[in-house]
Write a protein that holds these residues in place. Structure first.
Motif, short mmCIF file in Angstrom:
data_model
loop_
_atom_site.label_atom_id
_atom_site.label_comp_id
_atom_site.label_asym_id
_atom_site.label_seq_id
_atom_site.Cartn_x
_atom_site.Cartn_y
_atom_site.Cartn_z
N ILE A 51 2.57 -26.45 -1.28
CA ILE A 51 2.10 -27.19 -2.46
C ILE A 51 2.18 -26.30 -3.70
O ILE A 51 2.63 -26.73 -4.77
CB ILE A 51 0.66 -27.70 -2.24
CG1 ILE A 51 0.65 -28.82 -1.20
CG2 ILE A 51 0.05 -28.19 -3.55
CD1 ILE A 51 -0.74 -29.30 -0.82
N ALA A 52 1.76 -25.05 -3.55
CA ALA A 52 1.85 -24.11 -4.68
C ALA A 52 3.30 -23.91 -5.11
O ALA A 52 3.59 -23.84 -6.32
CB ALA A 52 1.21 -22.79 -4.28
N ARG A 53 4.22 -23.86 -4.15
CA ARG A 53 5.64 -23.71 -4.48
C ARG A 53 6.15 -24.92 -5.26
O ARG A 53 6.96 -24.77 -6.18
CB ARG A 53 6.45 -23.53 -3.20
CG ARG A 53 6.31 -22.16 -2.55
CD ARG A 53 7.07 -22.11 -1.24
NE ARG A 53 8.49 -22.41 -1.46
CZ ARG A 53 9.24 -23.10 -0.61
NH1 ARG A 53 8.72 -23.61 0.49
NH2 ARG A 53 10.51 -23.30 -0.87
N VAL A 54 5.71 -26.11 -4.88
CA VAL A 54 6.14 -27.32 -5.59
C VAL A 54 5.75 -27.24 -7.06
O VAL A 54 6.57 -27.52 -7.96
CB VAL A 54 5.52 -28.58 -4.94
CG1 VAL A 54 5.71 -29.81 -5.84
CG2 VAL A 54 6.14 -28.84 -3.58
N PHE A 55 4.52 -26.86 -7.33
CA PHE A 55 4.05 -26.80 -8.71
C PHE A 55 4.65 -25.62 -9.47
O PHE A 55 4.69 -25.63 -10.70
CB PHE A 55 2.52 -26.75 -8.75
CG PHE A 55 1.86 -28.06 -8.43
CD1 PHE A 55 1.69 -29.03 -9.41
CD2 PHE A 55 1.45 -28.35 -7.14
CE1 PHE A 55 1.10 -30.24 -9.12
CE2 PHE A 55 0.85 -29.57 -6.83
CZ PHE A 55 0.68 -30.51 -7.82
N TYR B 294 14.33 -28.79 2.07
CA TYR B 294 13.70 -30.03 2.52
C TYR B 294 12.19 -29.89 2.67
O TYR B 294 11.45 -30.86 2.50
CB TYR B 294 14.32 -30.49 3.84
CG TYR B 294 15.73 -31.00 3.67
CD1 TYR B 294 15.97 -32.25 3.12
CD2 TYR B 294 16.82 -30.21 4.04
CE1 TYR B 294 17.26 -32.71 2.95
CE2 TYR B 294 18.11 -30.67 3.87
CZ TYR B 294 18.33 -31.92 3.32
OH TYR B 294 19.61 -32.37 3.15
N THR B 295 11.74 -28.70 2.99
CA THR B 295 10.29 -28.49 3.06
C THR B 295 9.65 -28.72 1.70
O THR B 295 8.61 -29.38 1.58
CB THR B 295 9.98 -27.06 3.55
OG1 THR B 295 10.54 -26.87 4.83
CG2 THR B 295 8.48 -26.81 3.60
N LEU B 296 10.29 -28.20 0.66
CA LEU B 296 9.77 -28.38 -0.70
C LEU B 296 9.82 -29.85 -1.11
O LEU B 296 8.85 -30.38 -1.67
CB LEU B 296 10.60 -27.53 -1.67
CG LEU B 296 9.95 -27.12 -2.99
CD1 LEU B 296 8.75 -26.24 -2.74
CD2 LEU B 296 10.96 -26.40 -3.87
N VAL B 297 10.93 -30.52 -0.83
CA VAL B 297 11.09 -31.93 -1.21
C VAL B 297 10.07 -32.80 -0.50
O VAL B 297 9.43 -33.67 -1.11
CB VAL B 297 12.52 -32.41 -0.92
CG1 VAL B 297 12.65 -33.91 -1.16
CG2 VAL B 297 13.53 -31.66 -1.77
N GLU C 171 7.92 -24.56 -8.81
CA GLU C 171 9.34 -24.88 -8.98
C GLU C 171 9.59 -25.92 -10.06
O GLU C 171 10.63 -25.91 -10.73
CB GLU C 171 9.93 -25.38 -7.65
CG GLU C 171 10.01 -24.33 -6.57
CD GLU C 171 11.17 -23.37 -6.77
OE1 GLU C 171 12.15 -23.76 -7.45
OE2 GLU C 171 11.09 -22.23 -6.29
N THR C 172 8.68 -26.87 -10.22
CA THR C 172 8.86 -27.94 -11.20
C THR C 172 7.51 -28.30 -11.80
O THR C 172 6.47 -27.95 -11.25
CB THR C 172 9.49 -29.18 -10.53
OG1 THR C 172 9.75 -30.17 -11.52
CG2 THR C 172 8.56 -29.77 -9.48
N ASP C 173 7.53 -28.98 -12.94
CA ASP C 173 6.28 -29.37 -13.60
C ASP C 173 5.75 -30.64 -12.93
O ASP C 173 5.74 -31.72 -13.52
CB ASP C 173 6.53 -29.60 -15.10
CG ASP C 173 5.23 -29.56 -15.90
OD1 ASP C 173 4.15 -29.57 -15.28
OD2 ASP C 173 5.31 -29.54 -17.14
N PHE C 174 5.30 -30.49 -11.68
CA PHE C 174 4.90 -31.65 -10.91
C PHE C 174 3.57 -32.22 -11.37
O PHE C 174 3.30 -33.42 -11.19
CB PHE C 174 4.82 -31.30 -9.41
CG PHE C 174 5.09 -32.46 -8.51
CD1 PHE C 174 6.37 -33.00 -8.42
CD2 PHE C 174 4.09 -33.01 -7.74
CE1 PHE C 174 6.64 -34.08 -7.59
CE2 PHE C 174 4.34 -34.08 -6.91
CZ PHE C 174 5.62 -34.61 -6.83
N ALA C 175 2.73 -31.40 -11.98
CA ALA C 175 1.47 -31.91 -12.52
C ALA C 175 1.75 -32.90 -13.66
O ALA C 175 1.13 -33.97 -13.75
CB ALA C 175 0.60 -30.76 -13.03
#
Length: 254
Positions: A37-41, A218-221, A43-47
């Motif tokens: 989850i931390a990697r997602v935020f 794919y884990t990140l996606v 890598e991209t502005d997911f918030a």
């Protein structure tokens, strides 16, 4: 069976990247969920994407439910010239493919100066032909004319009749329409991809960005997809009783 893809997405999102290609596949959650989850935020502005999708889907849902309920009540219970022809025009708009209007709609949004902004996604979806027809059909069956006549005898005008009589009666159907509309607006990908810029994404366009690299993590996606399903589940849990009640009421009347 239909819940398994959601479960498997959660499993993969809690594993390392190597777990995706294992044979047999990993079916037990691991301990890397918060790390991913931390990697997602990172890598991209997911918030920002989550906030944008909440604004878009929430605004469209409230608007569609309100305007569809108003229009459905008018078409079902009010008599005015051209009512049938106007309803046919509304229903006929559903036969027009969405792709056919993309270019003129984009040109219109650009003329308004809205290209790249959330208004360009929100405004075209503020009311839908399906919502109007759905609520019209519900009012035809669920709202007796005798109830409206009693309200008129008590001195109620059309707006008061709608607010105090029609709207409470429409609550189950409005909950069903609201859930469908929220899910459609939340999952919409094509139009936001066309009209928004990568710096101002929705959840679906942010997922596309994560998956569009030279190699796909794919884990990140799937971690981002899992995060993106949480608001839809929350909405269903909040309105589930009304939704089930609306479906059961429709089935009993049918």
């Amino acid at each position: 069976g239909s819940a398994f893809p959601v479960y498997w997405s959660f499993v993969v999102s809690s594993q390392t990247t190597e777990a995706v290609g294992k044979v047999p596949p990993v079916l037990v959650p691991g301990g890397h969920l918060f790390e991913n989850i931390a990697r997602v935020f990172d890598e991209t502005d997911f918030a920002l994407a989550l906030g944008n999708s909440l604004i878009v889907a929430g605004t469209i849902t409230v608007s569609v439910v309100l305007f569809s309920t108003l229009a459905g009540f008018a078409f079902a219970k009010m008599r005015f010239r051209g009512r049938t022809a106007l309803l046919l025009v509304v229903v006929a708009t559903q036969a027009i493919p969405t792709e056919l209007g993309v270019v003129p709609l984009y040109m219109m949004m650009a003329d308004f100066g809205w290209a790249g902004q959330l208004q360009a996604v929100i405004v075209p979806g503020l009311v839908t032909a399906f919502g109007v027809f759905f609520m019209r059909q519900y009012f035809e069956r669920a709202l007796p004319l005798e109830l409206l006549e009693a309200g008129r005898m008590d001195g109620c005008g059309s707006l008061r009749l709608f607010w105090h009589v029609a709207l409470p009666a429409a609550r189950p159907a409005a909950a069903v329409l609201g859930l469908f509309t929220f899910m459609q607006a939340w999952n919409d990908f094509f139009w936001p991809l066309v009209v928004l810029v990568p710096e101002n994404p929705t959840v679906q366009t942010a997922l596309s960005t994560l998956a569009s690299g030279y190699t796909t993590d794919y884990t990140l996606v799937l971690t981002a997809a899992t995060i993106g399903t949480v608001p839809v589940l929350v909405v269903f849990l909040l309105f589930g009783r009304q939704i089930v009640g609306g479906i059961m009421q429709g089935a009993l009347k049918g």
